[in-house]
Write an enzyme that holds these catalytic residues in place. Structure first.
Site, PDB file in Angstrom:
ATOM      1  N   ASP A 303     -26.472  11.281  18.160  1.00 21.36           N
ATOM      2  CA  ASP A 303     -26.411  10.314  19.245  1.00 21.36           C
ATOM      3  C   ASP A 303     -27.719  10.350  20.007  1.00 21.36           C
ATOM      4  O   ASP A 303     -28.372  11.378  20.053  1.00 21.36           O
ATOM      5  CB  ASP A 303     -25.320  10.719  20.239  1.00 21.36           C
ATOM      6  CG  ASP A 303     -23.974  10.203  19.823  1.00 21.36           C
ATOM      7  OD1 ASP A 303     -23.944   9.308  18.968  1.00 21.36           O
ATOM      8  OD2 ASP A 303     -22.976  10.700  20.352  1.00 21.36           O
ATOM      9  N   ASP A 340     -16.367   1.867  38.237  1.00 24.67           N
ATOM     10  CA  ASP A 340     -16.907   2.336  36.957  1.00 24.67           C
ATOM     11  C   ASP A 340     -17.213   3.833  37.091  1.00 24.67           C
ATOM     12  O   ASP A 340     -18.162   4.229  37.765  1.00 24.67           O
ATOM     13  CB  ASP A 340     -18.187   1.535  36.639  1.00 24.67           C
ATOM     14  CG  ASP A 340     -18.807   1.955  35.322  1.00 24.67           C
ATOM     15  OD1 ASP A 340     -18.222   2.819  34.642  1.00 24.67           O
ATOM     16  OD2 ASP A 340     -19.874   1.413  34.974  1.00 24.67           O
ATOM     17  N   ALA A 374     -17.472   0.688  24.487  1.00 27.00           N
ATOM     18  CA  ALA A 374     -18.606   0.675  23.567  1.00 27.00           C
ATOM     19  C   ALA A 374     -18.618  -0.611  22.744  1.00 27.00           C
ATOM     20  O   ALA A 374     -19.666  -1.068  22.307  1.00 27.00           O
ATOM     21  CB  ALA A 374     -18.544   1.898  22.655  1.00 27.00           C
ATOM     22  N   GLU A 375     -17.430  -1.204  22.545  1.00 24.42           N
ATOM     23  CA  GLU A 375     -17.354  -2.441  21.749  1.00 24.42           C
ATOM     24  C   GLU A 375     -17.977  -3.620  22.497  1.00 24.42           C
ATOM     25  O   GLU A 375     -18.719  -4.405  21.933  1.00 24.42           O
ATOM     26  CB  GLU A 375     -15.902  -2.787  21.404  1.00 24.42           C
ATOM     27  CG  GLU A 375     -15.316  -1.962  20.266  1.00 24.42           C
ATOM     28  CD  GLU A 375     -14.920  -0.572  20.716  1.00 24.42           C
ATOM     29  OE1 GLU A 375     -14.807  -0.338  21.944  1.00 24.42           O
ATOM     30  OE2 GLU A 375     -14.762   0.299  19.832  1.00 24.42           O
ATOM     31  N   ARG A 377     -19.806  -3.333  25.374  1.00 28.79           N
ATOM     32  CA  ARG A 377     -21.037  -2.861  26.015  1.00 28.79           C
ATOM     33  C   ARG A 377     -21.226  -3.482  27.413  1.00 28.79           C
ATOM     34  O   ARG A 377     -22.343  -3.769  27.815  1.00 28.79           O
ATOM     35  CB  ARG A 377     -22.246  -3.093  25.106  1.00 28.79           C
ATOM     36  CG  ARG A 377     -22.172  -2.178  23.881  1.00 28.79           C
ATOM     37  CD  ARG A 377     -23.409  -2.213  23.040  1.00 28.79           C
ATOM     38  NE  ARG A 377     -23.479  -3.442  22.288  1.00 28.79           N
ATOM     39  CZ  ARG A 377     -24.565  -4.162  22.133  1.00 28.79           C
ATOM     40  NH1 ARG A 377     -25.694  -3.777  22.701  1.00 28.79           N
ATOM     41  NH2 ARG A 377     -24.540  -5.259  21.441  1.00 28.79           N
ATOM     42  N   SER A 379     -19.248  -3.673  31.600  1.00 28.19           N
ATOM     43  CA  SER A 379     -18.162  -3.289  32.503  1.00 28.19           C
ATOM     44  C   SER A 379     -18.237  -4.218  33.699  1.00 28.19           C
ATOM     45  O   SER A 379     -19.209  -4.952  33.851  1.00 28.19           O
ATOM     46  CB  SER A 379     -18.333  -1.833  32.938  1.00 28.19           C
ATOM     47  OG  SER A 379     -19.563  -1.672  33.620  1.00 28.19           O
ATOM     48  N   LYS A 391     -21.772  -6.198  34.297  1.00 28.86           N
ATOM     49  CA  LYS A 391     -23.082  -5.608  34.016  1.00 28.86           C
ATOM     50  C   LYS A 391     -22.958  -4.994  32.631  1.00 28.86           C
ATOM     51  O   LYS A 391     -21.858  -4.599  32.206  1.00 28.86           O
ATOM     52  CB  LYS A 391     -23.439  -4.549  35.068  1.00 28.86           C
ATOM     53  CG  LYS A 391     -22.598  -3.278  35.006  1.00 28.86           C
ATOM     54  CD  LYS A 391     -23.253  -2.168  35.802  1.00 28.86           C
ATOM     55  CE  LYS A 391     -22.589  -0.829  35.545  1.00 28.86           C
ATOM     56  NZ  LYS A 391     -21.195  -0.738  36.016  1.00 28.86           N
TER      57      LYS A 391
HETATM   58  N1  LIG Z   1     -21.054   1.914  32.479  1.00 29.75           N
HETATM   59  C1  LIG Z   1     -21.615   0.928  31.798  1.00 29.75           C
HETATM   60  N2  LIG Z   1     -21.412  -0.335  32.153  1.00 29.75           N
HETATM   61  C2  LIG Z   1     -21.955  -1.330  31.460  1.00 29.75           C
HETATM   62  N3  LIG Z   1     -22.724  -1.195  30.405  1.00 29.75           N
HETATM   63  C3  LIG Z   1     -22.988   0.038  29.978  1.00 29.75           C
HETATM   64  C4  LIG Z   1     -22.439   1.169  30.648  1.00 29.75           C
HETATM   65  N4  LIG Z   1     -22.837   2.259  29.992  1.00 29.75           N
HETATM   66  C5  LIG Z   1     -23.594   1.840  28.973  1.00 29.75           C
HETATM   67  N5  LIG Z   1     -23.689   0.511  28.934  1.00 29.75           N
HETATM   68  C6  LIG Z   1     -24.394  -0.330  27.989  1.00 29.75           C
HETATM   69  O1  LIG Z   1     -23.730  -0.231  26.736  1.00 29.75           O
HETATM   70  C7  LIG Z   1     -24.600   0.228  25.740  1.00 29.75           C
HETATM   71  C8  LIG Z   1     -23.861   1.062  24.758  1.00 29.75           C
HETATM   72  O2  LIG Z   1     -23.410   2.241  25.370  1.00 29.75           O
HETATM   73  P1  LIG Z   1     -22.858   3.413  24.467  1.00 29.75           P
HETATM   74  O3  LIG Z   1     -22.388   4.495  25.385  1.00 29.75           O
HETATM   75  O4  LIG Z   1     -21.971   2.891  23.441  1.00 29.75           O
HETATM   76  O5  LIG Z   1     -24.111   3.893  23.695  1.00 29.75           O
HETATM   77  P2  LIG Z   1     -25.350   4.681  24.252  1.00 29.75           P
HETATM   78  O6  LIG Z   1     -24.851   5.616  25.295  1.00 29.75           O
HETATM   79  O7  LIG Z   1     -26.434   3.745  24.643  1.00 29.75           O
HETATM   80  O8  LIG Z   1     -25.851   5.394  23.003  1.00 29.75           O
HETATM   81  P3  LIG Z   1     -25.327   6.728  22.364  1.00 29.75           P
HETATM   82  O9  LIG Z   1     -24.527   6.285  21.211  1.00 29.75           O
HETATM   83  O10 LIG Z   1     -26.577   7.403  22.019  1.00 29.75           O
HETATM   84  O11 LIG Z   1     -24.516   7.465  23.409  1.00 29.75           O
HETATM   85  C9  LIG Z   1     -25.689   0.987  26.489  1.00 29.75           C
HETATM   86  O12 LIG Z   1     -26.883   0.990  25.785  1.00 29.75           O
HETATM   87  C10 LIG Z   1     -25.803   0.151  27.746  1.00 29.75           C
HETATM   88  O13 LIG Z   1     -26.644  -0.963  27.508  1.00 29.75           O
END
Ligand SMILES: Nc1ncnc2c1ncn2[C@@H]1O[C@H](COP(=O)(O)OP(=O)(O)OP(=O)(O)O)[C@@H](O)[C@H]1O
Ligand SMILES: [K+]
Ligand SMILES: [Mg+2]
Length: 676
Positions: A303, A340, A374-375, A377, A379, A391
């Site tokens: 990750d 959040d 994560a799907e 991305r 909130s 965002k």
């Molecule tokens: N709390 C949040 N609210 C809104 N968007 C978010 C939030 N946290 C992360 N994101 C967005 O969603 C994307 C995906 O987040 P996710 O946690 O799936 O992966 P990551 O943390 O970027 O990568 P990794 O897989 O290395 O943890 C992030 O790159 C960011 O742009």
């Protein structure tokens, strides 16, 4: 466990190992190790010939036979001692875990009321209430409330951790203590199947099964033993035909010198010690097979956030786009983050405070909170007046805005790319069809990552960084950290696809994870390392759990696995090379006993045939305890390709294995010869 971590060997462990060396003489246990079993049978035969010389007609050689018996007995005891010593540390740990696993009274929810029951009566699905100061009676999932929990009984880490219902921090472990507040827990394991039970069984080695590698090596060693057994047995009639008198204890000595007793005696100690090194590192491996697989890994999936970077992605700046200003942007960013609970969300509110910005909290009242996924991305919150605030990842928010007919401000891409190319994560903030600007989330690559990936490359391991982040941020971090490849905008299911693709090419894959959505990928990977802070699903799918919840530990686990395989290979090479050298000491001696002219074959110039045989036998015995430290510690390990490693090891342990016994036997002979 941490309290035991530094104590490598205590007097108790050694004393117990000495006792166990005798207990392990039981032929039934011995039979599991064919090489040493053959030695044990030989020992018994020589013992009979020593105590019943009249029956065997061995009156002339009682002294010699007694000496051979004693050396053979010690050979077996030394091998048992090696195994017992390796097991000792695990047993000591298991004892301290068992002590922490006293019977607890649980407060169980029965028909809406509360009832005290012993923790041993809890079954899967039962609901219990645990309040401040109480011990959690079993493994489970928090279904109501929030509490801080002291998990030091398991992790050795004294700082309490927050456990709360829902999300990735809901799993609790039996035997840990609630230090504040009160939680309701649904029990997820039946008695005897809890995490601590599994830990005890693991460190105790109770469920230790031979790994495929060990089985293969054992088969090879048994075949070698069988071949030499046949050779030595057929030697007797041939000698008789040539009218050469060969005594049975001499033949047994020859056999014991020829069969691979060194590796036969140390093999299981090497495996146990390898597992133990992983445990000392606060990683629980569910099987030796998992540790060995770690040593053979070709591809590592990592990750980005929290593994390669520190992972405390903090909002550091509000960057408005179009005609908006930072104040309005901040307000919407804050409203979207009010509920959040992710570190990212909390950091937005902290940034507001730091910048002295305010927002109208009342606006969010009664709104429907949209959790980060994560799907999606994204909130945010759906306000009661119908407005939707979001965002999230820039491309996701762009699509969301465009879907409701909005336009994307022209300066958005330039500004978000600027953040991304610095390795930061841009989050876009929008209300309905309008984008107000960006939140700059900063994260830093952990120091030393480049060197560690360089080491992995030298071991021939490919690293792939998977991240949900945008391609530009991903590329920047990938470059900075020095990973070989990366996948950006990846969803949880993309991880499993990468693993399958690599495995289809015949590669072994390692990965780390902590969420429920990581569980399938953790199960698919050859080495899946789950974080102890993670969900129960993740921990059950993985074949290793890191008690410290440090995902970058996978790198060290691979190094330990490699070291285990290397140690086994090196000592096998050494052992077989050793036996070749003993050949030169014992064969000429044996024949010189019968035909004095054969003395010409005595290349090592050993004192007498008798002392030659005894010296070879003594060397054969004491090399086992001499190599115990190496077997337990593992051979020194430098990251390099497997072919280079193999060449280096054959040179050191193969050549060394031939030279050492020549010197050793010669030295022992100098003493023994004077003595007899
Ligand atoms: N709390 C949040 N609210 C809104 N968007 C978010 C939030 N946290 C992360 N994101 C967005 O969603 C994307 C995906 O987040 P996710 O946690 O799936 O992966 P990551 O943390 O970027 O990568 P990794 O897989 O290395 O943890 C992030 O790159 C960011 O742009
Ligand atoms: K041997
Ligand atoms: Mg993440």
């Amino acid at each position: 466990m941490n309290t035991n971590r530094r104590k490598l060997l205590s007097g108790d462990i050694v004393a117990n190992a000495v006792k166990d060396s005798f207990v392990k003489l039981n032929p039934v246990t011995m039979m599991k190790n064919p090489v040493m079993f053959v030695v044990e049978v030989g020992t018994l035969i020589v013992l009979l010939m020593t105590i019943l010389p009249g029956y065997f007609g061995t009156e002339d050689s009682i002294g010699f036979n007694l000496t051979v018996f004693v050396i053979l007995l010690f050979t077996v005891l030394f091998a048992n001692f090696a195994e017992a010593l390796a097991e000792g540390r695990g047993k000591a740990q298991a004892d301290s875990l068992k002590r922490s696993k006293q019977e607890i009274t649980a407060i169980k929810v029965v028909n809406g009321g509360l009832k005290e029951v012993p923790s041993t009566e809890l079954r899967k699905g039962d609901i219990v209430v645990v309040a401040q100061g109480e011990m959690i009676p079993g493994d489970g999932e928090v279904i109501e409330g929030l509490a801080s929990v002291d998990e030091s009984a398991i992790t050795g880490e004294s700082a309490p951790v927050i456990k709360e219902a829902g999300g990735d921090f809901s799993s609790v472990t039996g035997g840990t203590r609630v230090v504040s507040d009160k939680i309701k827990v649904r029990i997820t394991s039946d008695p005897g199947e809890s995490f601590i039970d599994r830990m005890i069984a693991l460190v105790e080695g109770a469920k230790r099964q031979k790994t495929p590698n060990e089985i293969a090596l054992n088969t090879l060693l048994s075949s070698l033993t069988l071949i030499f057994l046949i050779v030595v047995v057929t030697l007797a009639p041939i000698a008789k035909f040539l009218e050469i008198e060969l005594q049975i204890p001499v033949l047994i000595s020859l056999l014991v010198c020829l069969i691979p007793t060194t590796i036969g005696g140390l093999l299981s100690a090497i495996g146990i010690a390898g597992m133990d090194r992983v445990t000392q590192f606060n990683v629980l491996a569910m099987s030796g097979k998992a540790v060995e697989a770690a040593g053979d890994i070709n591809t590592m999936i990592l990750d980005k956030t929290g593994t390669i970077t520190f992972g405390n992605r903090m909002a550091s700046e509000f960057i408005p786009v179009g005609s908006d200003n930072a104040r309005i942007l901040g307000e919407w960013a804050a409203i979207s983050s009010m509920k959040d609970e992710t570190p990212e969300g909390r950091s937005v509110l902290e940034l507001m405070k730091k910048q002295g910005l305010t927002y109208n909290e009342g606006l969010a009242a009664g709104g429907e909170f949209i959790e980060f996924k994560a799907e999606t991305r994204m909130s945010g919150i759906d306000l009661t007046d119908g407005r939707k605030v979001r965002k999230g990842a820039v491309d996701a928010v762009k699509k969301w805005v465009e879907a409701s007919g909005g336009a994307v401000p022209r300066d958005l891409d330039v500004k978000s790319n600027a953040i991304a190319s610095e390795g930061g994560t841009p989050l876009a903030v929008a209300v309905d069809n309008q984008i107000f600007g960006l939140i700059y989330l900063k994260d830093t690559v952990k120091p030393g990552m480049k060197e560690r990936f360089e080491q992995l490359r030298r071991m021939g391991i490919k690293t792939i960084m998977c991240t949900g982040d945008n391609p530009l941020t991903a590329a920047t971090i990938a470059r900075e950290a020095g990973v070989d490849d990366f996948i950006a905008e990846s969803k949880p299911e993309d991880k499993i696809a990468v693993i399958r693709r690599e495995q289809a090419e015949g590669k072994l894959v390692a990965m780390t994870g902590d969420g429920t959505n990581d569980a399938p990928a953790l199960a698919q990977a050859d080495v899946g390392l789950a974080m102890n802070s993670g969900t129960i699903a993740a921990k059950e799918a993985a074949n290793m759990v890191d008690l410290d919840s440090d995902p970058s530990k996978i790198i060290e686990v691979v190094a330990i696995g490699k070291q285990l395989l290397m140690t086994r290979g090196a000592l096998t090479t050494f052992s077989i090379a050793n036996d070749v050298a003993k050949y030169f000491a014992i064969i000429p001696a044996m024949f010189t006993l019968a035909i004095p002219q054969m003395e010409a074959l005595n290349l090592m110039r050993l004192g007498s045939p008798m002392s030659a045989i005894l010296s070879a036998l003594i060397f054969n015995a004491i090399i086992i305890p001499l190599l115990i430290p190496l077997a337990m510690r593992g051979v020194a390990y430098k990251p390099m390709s497997s072919t280079k490693l193999l060449q280096r090891n054959i040179l050191i342990y193969g050549l060394g294995g031939i030279v050492v016994p020549f010197v050793g036997i010669k030295l022992i002979d100098l003493i023994v010869h004077v003595w007899i």
